[in-house]
Structures are given as C-alpha cells and as structure tokens.
Design a protein around this motif. Sequence first.
Motif, mmCIF file in Angstrom:
data_model
loop_
_atom_site.group_PDB
_atom_site.id
_atom_site.type_symbol
_atom_site.label_atom_id
_atom_site.label_comp_id
_atom_site.label_asym_id
_atom_site.label_seq_id
_atom_site.Cartn_x
_atom_site.Cartn_y
_atom_site.Cartn_z
ATOM 1 N N UNK A 1 -18.120 -14.088 66.970
ATOM 2 C CA UNK A 1 -19.473 -14.278 66.459
ATOM 3 C C UNK A 1 -20.508 -14.357 67.569
ATOM 4 N N UNK A 2 -20.204 -15.119 68.610
ATOM 5 C CA UNK A 2 -21.149 -15.258 69.718
ATOM 6 C C UNK A 2 -21.320 -13.947 70.486
ATOM 7 N N UNK A 3 -20.218 -13.220 70.674
ATOM 8 C CA UNK A 3 -20.313 -11.923 71.363
ATOM 9 C C UNK A 3 -21.120 -10.914 70.555
ATOM 10 N N UNK A 4 -20.907 -10.889 69.259
ATOM 11 C CA UNK A 4 -21.666 -9.959 68.423
ATOM 12 C C UNK A 4 -23.150 -10.315 68.381
ATOM 13 N N UNK A 5 -23.455 -11.602 68.319
ATOM 14 C CA UNK A 5 -24.867 -12.007 68.337
ATOM 15 C C UNK A 5 -25.511 -11.671 69.682
ATOM 16 N N UNK A 6 -24.770 -11.863 70.761
ATOM 17 C CA UNK A 6 -25.294 -11.511 72.081
ATOM 18 C C UNK A 6 -25.512 -10.002 72.175
ATOM 19 N N UNK A 7 -24.574 -9.216 71.658
ATOM 20 C CA UNK A 7 -24.719 -7.752 71.685
ATOM 21 C C UNK A 7 -25.923 -7.312 70.872
ATOM 22 N N UNK A 8 -26.210 -8.025 69.784
ATOM 23 C CA UNK A 8 -27.355 -7.677 68.947
ATOM 24 C C UNK A 8 -28.678 -7.829 69.700
ATOM 25 N N UNK A 9 -28.682 -8.656 70.726
ATOM 26 C CA UNK A 9 -29.901 -8.837 71.519
ATOM 27 C C UNK A 9 -30.207 -7.629 72.396
ATOM 28 N N UNK A 10 -29.202 -6.815 72.676
ATOM 29 C CA UNK A 10 -29.371 -5.730 73.633
ATOM 30 C C UNK A 10 -29.463 -4.343 73.008
ATOM 31 N N UNK A 11 -29.404 -4.265 71.693
ATOM 32 C CA UNK A 11 -29.578 -2.977 71.016
ATOM 33 C C UNK A 11 -30.757 -3.089 70.064
ATOM 34 N N UNK A 12 -31.204 -1.954 69.572
ATOM 35 C CA UNK A 12 -32.398 -1.957 68.725
ATOM 36 C C UNK A 12 -32.093 -1.366 67.367
ATOM 37 N N UNK A 13 -32.982 -1.650 66.452
ATOM 38 C CA UNK A 13 -32.947 -1.022 65.147
ATOM 39 C C UNK A 13 -31.907 -1.598 64.207
ATOM 40 N N UNK B 1 -25.007 -5.766 63.743
ATOM 41 C CA UNK B 1 -24.241 -6.600 64.674
ATOM 42 C C UNK B 1 -24.489 -8.086 64.402
ATOM 43 N N UNK B 2 -25.750 -8.435 64.167
ATOM 44 C CA UNK B 2 -26.092 -9.826 63.891
ATOM 45 C C UNK B 2 -25.474 -10.292 62.575
ATOM 46 N N UNK B 3 -25.474 -9.442 61.558
ATOM 47 C CA UNK B 3 -24.864 -9.808 60.282
ATOM 48 C C UNK B 3 -23.369 -10.087 60.428
ATOM 49 N N UNK B 4 -22.679 -9.225 61.146
ATOM 50 C CA UNK B 4 -21.242 -9.432 61.352
ATOM 51 C C UNK B 4 -21.016 -10.677 62.221
ATOM 52 N N UNK B 5 -21.865 -10.897 63.223
ATOM 53 C CA UNK B 5 -21.744 -12.084 64.062
ATOM 54 C C UNK B 5 -21.914 -13.365 63.273
ATOM 55 N N UNK B 6 -22.907 -13.409 62.417
ATOM 56 C CA UNK B 6 -23.132 -14.595 61.593
ATOM 57 C C UNK B 6 -21.989 -14.767 60.591
ATOM 58 N N UNK B 7 -21.475 -13.662 60.063
ATOM 59 C CA UNK B 7 -20.325 -13.747 59.155
ATOM 60 C C UNK B 7 -19.111 -14.337 59.877
ATOM 61 N N UNK B 8 -18.925 -13.985 61.128
ATOM 62 C CA UNK B 8 -17.823 -14.569 61.911
ATOM 63 C C UNK B 8 -18.023 -16.072 62.068
ATOM 64 N N UNK B 9 -19.236 -16.482 62.375
ATOM 65 C CA UNK B 9 -19.511 -17.908 62.540
ATOM 66 C C UNK B 9 -19.344 -18.657 61.214
ATOM 67 N N UNK B 10 -19.782 -18.064 60.124
ATOM 68 C CA UNK B 10 -19.631 -18.682 58.808
ATOM 69 C C UNK B 10 -18.150 -18.790 58.438
ATOM 70 N N UNK B 11 -17.346 -17.857 58.919
ATOM 71 C CA UNK B 11 -15.912 -17.851 58.613
ATOM 72 C C UNK B 11 -15.199 -19.057 59.201
ATOM 73 N N UNK B 12 -15.760 -19.662 60.231
ATOM 74 C CA UNK B 12 -15.167 -20.878 60.791
ATOM 75 C C UNK B 12 -15.122 -21.950 59.711
ATOM 76 N N UNK B 13 -16.221 -22.127 59.015
ATOM 77 C CA UNK B 13 -16.285 -23.102 57.928
ATOM 78 C C UNK B 13 -15.362 -22.682 56.784
ATOM 79 N N UNK B 14 -15.380 -21.402 56.459
ATOM 80 C CA UNK B 14 -14.585 -20.910 55.345
ATOM 81 C C UNK B 14 -13.088 -21.023 55.602
#
Length: 96
Positions: free
Chosen positions: A44-56, A62-75
């Motif tokens: 999740x953290x890597x995907x969110x970081x990668x989302x900072x360096x690409x556009x559009x 990337x951010x959606x998948x990153x947040x889904x990974x972080x949410x999966x910790x709780x799930x």
Amino acid sequence: MELNFEGILIGIASLLIIGLFHPIVIKCEYYFSQRVWPLFLIAGLLLLAAALFVQGLFSILLALVGVACLWSIREIKEQAQRVAKGWFPKNPNRKR
C-alpha cells in the motif's frame, strides 16, 4: 460538447478493485493467517508513493489500489474473527 468519462472510469475501477480485494483477503487469511498484514502495508505504501510520481488516470488507479491494500489490513484482521466465529472455513493444514 465534450463528454468526460474519467469519473465513470474511476468509479468502475473502484468497484473492480474492491471486488478483487475481497477474495484476496479471504485467501491470504486462509493460507497465511493474519500475520500477512505487513505485506499489505508495504504494498500500500509503495503504491501510494508511486502514485505521487505519475500523472493522470494511472496515478489515480495506483492510489486506489494502494488504499485498498491499506484497508485490507483491517479486513484481514476482521476475516480472522469471522473464521473464529465459524463463518468461514479454517485452514486445517495451517499450524497456527
């Protein structure tokens, strides 16, 4: 008049990502227990970081998948509770 389909694409992608992560969480808990949560954190953290360096749209995905990974910790922790309640099968081959 020009139509903007990005919002609709993001909505569809969100639905697909959420739908994809449900079985991933179930399978990960079944085979690896809830101890696999650090992998979701790192991904999740890597995907969110990668989302900072690409556009559009790719950045948004990337951010959606990153947040889904972080949410999966709780799930995955909740999935362990559902298994303990007997709502989902427990892996008989897992030692712990």
